[in-house]
Design a protein around this motif. Structure first.
Motif, short mmCIF file in Angstrom:
data_model
loop_
_atom_site.label_atom_id
_atom_site.label_comp_id
_atom_site.label_asym_id
_atom_site.label_seq_id
_atom_site.Cartn_x
_atom_site.Cartn_y
_atom_site.Cartn_z
N ARG A 156 50.75 35.08 46.53
CA ARG A 156 51.07 35.51 45.16
C ARG A 156 49.91 35.16 44.23
N ASP A 157 49.39 33.95 44.35
CA ASP A 157 48.27 33.52 43.52
C ASP A 157 47.04 34.38 43.81
N SER A 158 46.80 34.69 45.07
CA SER A 158 45.67 35.51 45.45
C SER A 158 45.79 36.92 44.87
N LEU A 159 46.98 37.51 44.93
CA LEU A 159 47.20 38.84 44.34
C LEU A 159 47.03 38.80 42.83
N ASP A 160 47.50 37.74 42.20
CA ASP A 160 47.32 37.59 40.75
C ASP A 160 45.83 37.52 40.39
N MET A 161 45.06 36.81 41.22
CA MET A 161 43.61 36.71 41.03
C MET A 161 42.98 38.10 41.13
N GLU A 162 43.37 38.85 42.15
CA GLU A 162 42.81 40.18 42.34
C GLU A 162 43.10 41.08 41.14
N GLU A 163 44.29 40.99 40.58
CA GLU A 163 44.63 41.80 39.40
C GLU A 163 43.73 41.47 38.22
N VAL A 164 43.47 40.18 38.01
CA VAL A 164 42.58 39.77 36.92
C VAL A 164 41.19 40.35 37.12
N VAL A 165 40.67 40.24 38.33
CA VAL A 165 39.32 40.71 38.63
C VAL A 165 39.24 42.23 38.48
N GLN A 166 40.23 42.95 39.00
CA GLN A 166 40.22 44.41 38.92
C GLN A 166 40.28 44.90 37.48
N ALA A 167 40.94 44.16 36.61
CA ALA A 167 41.06 44.56 35.20
C ALA A 167 39.89 44.07 34.35
N SER A 168 38.95 43.35 34.94
CA SER A 168 37.90 42.67 34.17
C SER A 168 36.81 43.59 33.63
N GLN A 170 25.09 30.78 32.79
CA GLN A 170 24.12 31.60 32.06
C GLN A 170 22.83 31.76 32.87
N ASN A 171 22.21 32.93 32.74
CA ASN A 171 20.95 33.25 33.41
C ASN A 171 21.07 33.36 34.93
N HIS A 172 22.27 33.62 35.43
CA HIS A 172 22.44 33.88 36.86
C HIS A 172 22.61 35.39 37.06
N ASP A 173 22.31 35.85 38.27
CA ASP A 173 22.44 37.28 38.59
C ASP A 173 23.82 37.65 39.09
N ALA A 174 24.52 36.72 39.71
CA ALA A 174 25.83 37.01 40.28
C ALA A 174 26.64 35.73 40.43
N VAL A 175 27.96 35.91 40.42
CA VAL A 175 28.90 34.81 40.67
C VAL A 175 29.61 35.12 41.98
N LEU A 230 34.17 44.16 35.26
CA LEU A 230 32.93 43.69 35.88
C LEU A 230 32.61 44.50 37.12
N ASP A 231 31.41 44.36 37.63
CA ASP A 231 31.00 44.94 38.90
C ASP A 231 31.43 43.94 39.97
N TRP A 232 32.55 44.22 40.64
CA TRP A 232 33.14 43.22 41.54
C TRP A 232 33.29 43.75 42.95
N THR A 233 33.32 42.81 43.88
CA THR A 233 33.66 43.07 45.28
C THR A 233 34.64 41.99 45.70
N ASN A 234 35.66 42.40 46.44
CA ASN A 234 36.70 41.51 46.92
C ASN A 234 36.62 41.46 48.44
N ARG A 235 36.39 40.31 48.99
CA ARG A 235 36.33 40.14 50.44
C ARG A 235 37.32 39.09 50.88
N PRO A 236 38.00 39.26 51.99
CA PRO A 236 37.81 40.23 53.05
C PRO A 236 38.45 41.59 52.81
N ALA A 237 39.17 41.77 51.73
CA ALA A 237 39.77 43.07 51.45
C ALA A 237 38.69 44.13 51.34
N SER A 238 39.07 45.36 51.50
CA SER A 238 38.09 46.45 51.51
C SER A 238 37.92 47.08 50.14
N THR A 239 38.43 46.47 49.09
CA THR A 239 38.30 47.06 47.77
C THR A 239 37.05 46.54 47.07
#
Length: 153
Positions: free
Chosen positions: A128-140, A62-67, A142-151
């Motif tokens: 597989r776990d990393s791709l599953d994580m990316e799917e969760v984030v993309q569907a969230s 709570q009260n943070h600007d970014a995770v 939120l304002d997200w950035t995924n690194r090192p991927a370019s999405t």
């Protein structure tokens, strides 16, 4: 900015914390093993917690600007859902706490190319776990950035 860093005891996480402090940011390191953080700084707070526990994350972020999540498995050959489960807990806690910005560290082996396909095969459980994580984030939503991927969104 007030930054909330998950996975701050790993090589990348330590670098994120160091650079954020050098740039004058307030940093909260959310870690399993607080004793692993030897860096001392008046703008650094170290909190013990479980990155898969939504309530602990909610209370701490709570009260943070970014995770920023640099979380990674300790044993890349062993099947795990650490990244997926943490992404679920993190994105849910972010929605509850009102934090909208998320930067995650993913796996460079998702990029095309023969060397990355070989690495992806050898580290298939982690990939597989990393791709599953990316799917969760993309569907969230939120304002997200995924690194090192370019999405990013």
């Amino acid at each position: 900015m007030k930054l909330f860093v998950i996975g701050a005891t790993g090589r990348t996480g330590r670098e994120i914390v160091q650079q954020a402090l050098e740039r004058g940011h307030q940093v909260t390191a959310f870690v399993r093993s607080p004793e692993s953080i030897t860096l001392k700084n008046e703008r650094l707070t170290v909190l013990n917690g479980n990155a898969m526990d939504e309530n602990q994350l909610f209370d701490a972020m709570q009260n943070h600007d970014a995770v920023l999540s640099a979380l990674g498995p300790r044993r890349v050959f062993k099947p795990s859902s650490l990244l997926h489960d943490s992404a679920l807990a993190t994105t849910r806690a972010m929605h509850r706490s009102g934090v909208k910005r998320l930067v995650i560290l993913s796996a460079a082996a998702h990029f095309p190319g023969i060397p990355n396909r070989i690495v992806s095969f050898i580290l298939r459980s982690h990939m597989r776990d990393s791709l599953d994580m990316e799917e969760v984030v993309q569907a969230s939503g939120l304002d997200w950035t995924n690194r090192p991927a370019s999405t990013s969104h």
